[in-house]
Motif scaffolding. Structure first.
Motif, PDB file in Angstrom:
ATOM      1  N   ASN A 933       1.554  -1.096   0.117  1.00 54.95           N
ATOM      2  CA  ASN A 933       0.038  -0.126  -0.056  1.00 54.95           C
ATOM      3  C   ASN A 933       0.946   1.337  -0.424  1.00 54.95           C
ATOM      4  O   ASN A 933       1.302   1.929   0.727  1.00 54.95           O
ATOM      5  N   PRO A 934       1.561   1.571  -1.028  1.00 51.56           N
ATOM      6  CA  PRO A 934       2.110   3.020  -1.204  1.00 51.56           C
ATOM      7  C   PRO A 934       1.840   3.797  -1.505  1.00 51.56           C
ATOM      8  O   PRO A 934       2.618   5.183  -0.199  1.00 51.56           O
ATOM      9  N   VAL A 935       0.308   4.056  -1.091  1.00 54.80           N
ATOM     10  CA  VAL A 935      -0.248   5.720  -0.568  1.00 54.80           C
ATOM     11  C   VAL A 935      -0.617   5.807   1.002  1.00 54.80           C
ATOM     12  O   VAL A 935       0.400   6.440   1.790  1.00 54.80           O
ATOM     13  N   ARG A 936       0.107   4.714   1.689  1.00 60.99           N
ATOM     14  CA  ARG A 936      -0.608   4.542   2.890  1.00 60.99           C
ATOM     15  C   ARG A 936       0.642   4.560   3.603  1.00 60.99           C
ATOM     16  O   ARG A 936       1.270   5.192   4.577  1.00 60.99           O
ATOM     17  N   GLN A 937       1.643   4.387   3.131  1.00 55.88           N
ATOM     18  CA  GLN A 937       3.388   4.101   3.157  1.00 55.88           C
ATOM     19  C   GLN A 937       3.150   5.612   2.876  1.00 55.88           C
ATOM     20  O   GLN A 937       4.135   6.179   4.211  1.00 55.88           O
ATOM     21  N   GLN A 938       3.047   6.420   2.113  1.00 62.00           N
ATOM     22  CA  GLN A 938       3.349   7.793   1.760  1.00 62.00           C
ATOM     23  C   GLN A 938       2.662   8.371   2.981  1.00 62.00           C
ATOM     24  O   GLN A 938       3.478   8.988   4.132  1.00 62.00           O
TER      25      GLN A 938
END
Length: 1078
Positions: A933-938
């Motif tokens: 989940n790259p969005v949540r990571q950012q």
């Protein structure tokens, strides 16, 4: 619909659905039932019976209602009638000898009027209706005074008590009983004077002369509602002024100055100074305090009713009471405080049920706080002494000269001793209100405001008080002169540790025996045991005598019960070989083989044991016993008898000779502590039955009446043996059964005898209070309670101060604190371990009676070290280790104690630091778990940068967030992080270079590939549970301990940051230093 008799005349009033009320004359009916006096009257009566006659005649027909009339009733004394009908009206009617007419109509009910009544004592009418209400009307003003409503039930019927101020009303689902006005008269006591309000007058009663005087009239409230009679009364003896408070206008007072000369005391109305205020009391000679509830302050006024001072109150107060000159006792819903008006200090504070009345003792050293069902006794600083709970209402109370609180409930007069013991003095027919207690006389007011005196029997509570205060001379005097007795008194004396006193009230031998054992009085126990002559009582006497080491009485008790096994063992312990030999002969006579064997074993008599075994047929055992003990001739003889069945002896084993042990004390009683006779031992002997004196003459000569062997009672009746040394049948008075008088006891073993008239008392040292209990009483700090081992109160303190509900992480810390504040010594292998308290700040010069607080294993410097280790682990990227360290800091801080206010501020600052790091590290660890989940990571990387971190860590967080966003093609967001990183002036050139390159790339293409829930321009805090931003202006809730912020849906959940407190819970705040309490 209804009919009722007139209370005095021969009339009946009836109500009907024909819309009329009729009054009937039933005089002729009364004459008919009476026995005629002469023949002419008897003849006329016979004619009436034969040819018909009218028994009841309609006297009046009252018309005026438009619908059917449901109820009509006479006034108890006046020529008035009241009626209620389906036209929703209540009508008043007046009648005389010739006619009746309508006086007025009372309107207000919204449905049919079911029932209506005159009150027995007041000029009021009470009506109820199907509109679910009860209404009270003023007869003189013809206006409504009060309305009582039910939500669902219609009212149908009313009843008025003919004497008491009580009414009953029936409704659809039941009934209610109620009063219209409170009946407690307002009064104030000053020395021998009582001022009270009654019938619109202020009255004075002198206790010494018991004369009552009407002082001055007081105004009747002009308001049209009930319950507006005086509620409280306060008196200033020096100025002869009276303050009367009532509920008029929502709470008001009137100030009267009473004329000192009797000629001025007349019925002329004295002008009163008035004012608004829910409570008003005198606080000094010419000053009184008025409670301004709206502003939570008191106004101090002079006798001219002018405000001279205003003072805010420390707690929300709904009533004030007198608490000594210049002091107020302020009552709130669940506590009371004593407030010094001059210094504006709280002198005392106590949690109590809702207090209704306050009664001070004559010396102002003690105060009783009376609630509905509770009495709390405290000292003048509100330090709690005892609490009494009653099942029925407490009405009043007063202190007597001895410091005993006498109080009344609805149907009892009771007493309460200073230690909390209570009891019933007498029962009451009707409730009374105690004004003063003098000796055995109670002065009181009844519900009609009449002064009464009640004589009571004070013997019981004076006796208990004398015991409590150790005034034993009074106790002895009362025992000699009074008739105190009963199971309750005996039980009380036993409970309080005075069984020796209870002995002098008891005639029943079994009870005397039990009390004697409890008090350790062996002499009376022996006398009672002789009277009872029961095996169980002799056995219990033997147990108690053995506990005291009185071997003579133990022996006597065992002899009386023929308990030969115990006797043998007693002689073994005492080393009395001679009597053991006699016990062996007795067992032989009784044909008791096991008894013989035991006695031979105790004596170490090998030949006797072999003989017993041989006679019992145990030849192998007899052979082995003879062989191992070297009796070869006996062994050979037994071997010959056994033939081939000779048992083999174990090889390589050395036999040992069994001989009786050497006793610690040979014969005689144990040495006892030399004490003087107590006051109850010597002073009361003359009252007893003389049993102790009889026994005293026999002490040391127990053998004279003993019976060891009743030859007639021996199991083998054909065996008749006469023993030497005085072993004869029971009943011989010349020779003792066991010759105890011949024992040569060493002089030091004699129990010391002291003359019976010695008056000094030996007082054994009482056990002191455990140090852990002192710690708990002196401290409000959770850490010190945990160190004392009182985990329960420590948890309650943490729950109240910090809202902590999850104590699992603190369990090991509690145990460390407790074990760290105690040291343990082992004195002997058989003795229990001795626990020693380890105190903080102890020195050799300290007083031994002053206890220092406990030594604690946790201190602030340790947390400082953990903080540095946490910083180091964060820098190295060991986030799991760093999170463990910062959580450990948060878990330890509630159990830290510091000395100064400055250190308290540092501890609070450390909570914020640890909280920020825990939140940030939790988000970073969460980010690393989210690979897909790259969005949540950012987002999580971005939120990490908004935690309040040390500058090196903030740079690393910014570099991390910049890298994550740059890789995800969110160039604009990455550029923001790069700009923030450069603003921190990074010392690492590589960090600065990378940030400049990212910033240049972002400026060429200010776009984001994906939309994030992140707005760096709008200030926010991060939710500690959901890790979403809470922007400024949005609602949130916080943790009461670590102050982490959460979205409102998390309220009531366990804080995810500190893992201790409930989110949104109420808490008073961190308490970690004694300086905060001062």
């Amino acid at each position: 619909m209804c009919a009722s008799f007139h209370p005095k005349e021969d009339l009946v009033v009836s109500a009907s659905l024909d819309q009329t009320v009729r009054v009937w004359d039933i005089g002729s009916l009364k004459k008919k039932t009476a026995s005629p006096a002469d023949d002419i009257l008897r003849l006329s009566q016979m004619n009436t019976d034969l040819f018909g006659g009218v028994d009841a005649v309609v006297k009046y027909v009252l018309e005026g209602h438009d619908r059917g009339v449901n109820w009509a009733a006479f006034h108890p004394t006046l020529p008035l009638i009241v009626s209620g009908a389906d036209d929703r009206q209540v009508k008043l009617w007046r009648m005389n000898e010739t006619k009746a007419w309508e006086v007025d109509t009372l309107r207000g009910h919204m449905n049919n009027v079911s029932c209506v009544m005159f009150h027995a004592k007041q000029d009021i009418v009470v009506s109820n209706s199907e509109d679910k209400s009860i209404r009270v009307w003023d007869v003189t003003k013809r206006t409504g005074l009060q309305t009582f409503r039910r939500e669902h039930d219609r009212f149908w019927i009313l009843a008025v008590h003919p004497e008491m101020n009580v009414l009953a009303a029936g409704h659809d689902s039941g009934m209610i009983v109620f009063k219209l006005e409170r009946e407690r008269p307002a009064f104030a006591v000053s020395g021998d004077s009582l001022f009270y309000a009654k019938d619109r007058f202020l009255r004075y009663f002198d206790f010494s002369s018991q004369r009552e005087t009407q002082v001055i009239p007081i105004r009747r409230p002009g308001s049209s509602s009930l319950n507006q009679s005086p509620r409280t009364l306060s008196y200033s003896p020096t100025e002869n002024a009276v303050l009367i408070c009532s509920d008029v206008d929502g709470g008001s007072y009137e100030l009267y100055v009473v004329p000192k000369d009797s000629s001025a005391r007349s019925d002329s109305l004295h002008e009163a100074k008035k004012g608004l205020g829910s409570s008003a009391i005198f606080v000094a000679r010419n000053r009184f305090a008025v409670l301004d509830k709206g502003n939570n302050q008191v106004l101090i006024k002079n006798l001219k009713n002018e405000v001279v001072k205003k003072s805010g109150l420390p707690v929300p107060t709904d009533a004030i009471f007198y608490a000594g000159t210049g002091n107020l006792l302020c009552r709130s819903e669940d506590r009371v405080v004593i407030f010094d008006l001059q210094q504006r200090l709280i002198l005392g504070d106590l949690q109590t049920p809702f207090v209704k009345y306050v009664v001070w003792s004559n010396d102002m050293e003690s105060v009783a706080l009376l609630s509905k069902h509770t009495i709390v006794i405290t000292n003048k600083k509100l330090v709690h002494q005892c609490t009494l709970h009653e099942t029925i209402r407490v009405k009043s109370g007063a202190w007597d000269e001895n410091g005993v609180f006498i109080y009344t409930t609805l149907n009892h007069v009771k007493y309460c001793l200073p230690n909390g013991d209570s009891g019933i003095i007498r029962t009451l027919e009707v409730p009374i209100y105690i004004t003063k207690v003098s000796g055995n006389t109670i002065f009181c007011l009844d519900r009609d405001g009449k002064n009464k005196t009640i004589v009571i029997d004070v013997t019981e509570y004076v006796f208990k008080l004398s015991l409590l205060r150790k005034r034993y001379d009074h106790v002895m005097s009362m025992i000699r002169n009074s008739q105190l007795c009963g199971e309750a008194m005996i039980a009380y004396l036993q409970q309080k540790g005075f069984p020796e006193v209870a002995l002098h009230f008891v005639k029943d031998e079994k009870t005397r025996f039990n009390l004697a054992l409890e008090s350790g009085n062996i002499q009376i126990a022996v006398a009672s045991a002789k009277e009872i002559d029961d095996k169980d009582h002799w056995y219990r006497l033997g147990v108690e005598a053995l506990r005291q080491g009185n071997a003579g009485i133990v022996e006597y008790a065992y002899q009386r019960t023929k308990n030969f096994e115990r006797l043998s063992f007693l002689y073994l312990v005492n080393g009395n070989i001679e009597k053991l030999s006699k016990m062996l002969k007795i067992a032989e006579v009784k044909n008791d083989v096991m008894g013989q064997f035991h006695n031979a074993l105790y004596l170490g008599d090998i030949q006797e044991r072999v003989k017993i075994l041989e006679n019992a047929g145990h030849l192998p055992l007899a052979y082995i016993t003879a062989s191992v003990h070297g009796l070869q001739d006996v062994a050979e003889r037994l071997a010959a008898e056994l033939g081939d069945d000779v048992p083999p002896l174990p090889e390589g084993k050395e036999p040992s000779l069994l001989i009786p042990p050497t006793p610690v004390t040979c014969g005689g009683d144990w040495p006892l502590l030399r004490v003087m006779k107590g006051i109850f031992d010597g002073g009361l002997d003359s009252i007893g039955r003389g049993a102790a004196d009889e026994e005293e003459g026999e002490e040391g000569d127990w053998g004279e009446d003993l019976d060891v062997v009743d030859v007639d009672g021996i199991q083998n009746g054909d065996v008749s043996v006469n023993f030497e040394d005085g072993e004869v049948a029971e009943g011989s008075e010349e020779e003792g059964g066991w010759d105890l008088e011949d024992l040569e006891l060493p002089p030091e073993a004699d129990t010391p005898k002291v003359s019976g008239n010695a008056r000094s008392i030996f007082v054994a040292p009482t056990p002191g209070m455990p140090v852990s209990q002192i710690w708990v009483q002196k401290s409000s700090l959770a850490a010190e309670h945990a160190a004392a081992g009182n985990f329960d109160t420590a948890m309650r303190l943490l729950s109240r101060q910090l809202g902590i509900r999850n104590f699992s992480p603190l369990k090991s810390l509690f145990l460390d604190l407790h074990t760290g504040s105690h040291s343990y010594l082992r004195a002997f292998s058989s003795a229990p371990v001795v626990s020693l308290a380890v105190e903080r700040g102890w020195s050799e010069s300290a007083s031994p009676n002053v206890r220092c607080p406990p030594a604690l294993v946790f201190n602030f410097s340790q947390l400082d070290e953990k903080l540095k280790a946490g910083y180091k682990a964060t820098t190295a990227g060991k986030f799991t280790e760093a999170l463990r360290l910062f959580l450990s800091i948060l878990h330890t801080i509630p159990l830290i104690v510091v000395e100064s206010r400055r250190e308290v501020d540092e501890v609070k600052e450390l909570i914020i630091i640890a909280k920020e790091y825990v939140l940030g590290l939790q988000m970073e660890l969460k980010r690393r778990e989210m690979k897909d989940n790259p969005v949540r990571q950012q987002e999580l990387a971005a939120y990490f940068t908004h935690c309040n971190l040390q500058l090196p860590h903030l740079r690393l967080a910014l570099l991390n967030a910049m890298t994550v966003c740059y890789k995800a093609k969110n160039l604009a967001t990455a550029g923001n992080f790069a700009r923030r990183l450069l603003e921190t002036n990074p010392t690492n050139e590589n960090q600065a270079k990378t940030a400049r390159q990212v910033l240049q790339a972002a400026e060429r293409n200010m776009t984001d590939a994906s939309q994030l829930n992140y707005d760096f321009r709008n200030p926010f805090v991060t939710c500690g549970a959901t890790y979403v931003p809470i922007y400024r202006g949005q609602k949130d809730v916080s943790c009461p301990y670590c102050t982490s912020r959460f979205v409102p849906s998390q309220e009531g959940q366990l804080c995810k940051v500190c893992d201790l407190a409930l989110v949104g819970a109420d808490a008073s705040g961190l308490l970690c230093s004694a300086s905060q309490i001062r």
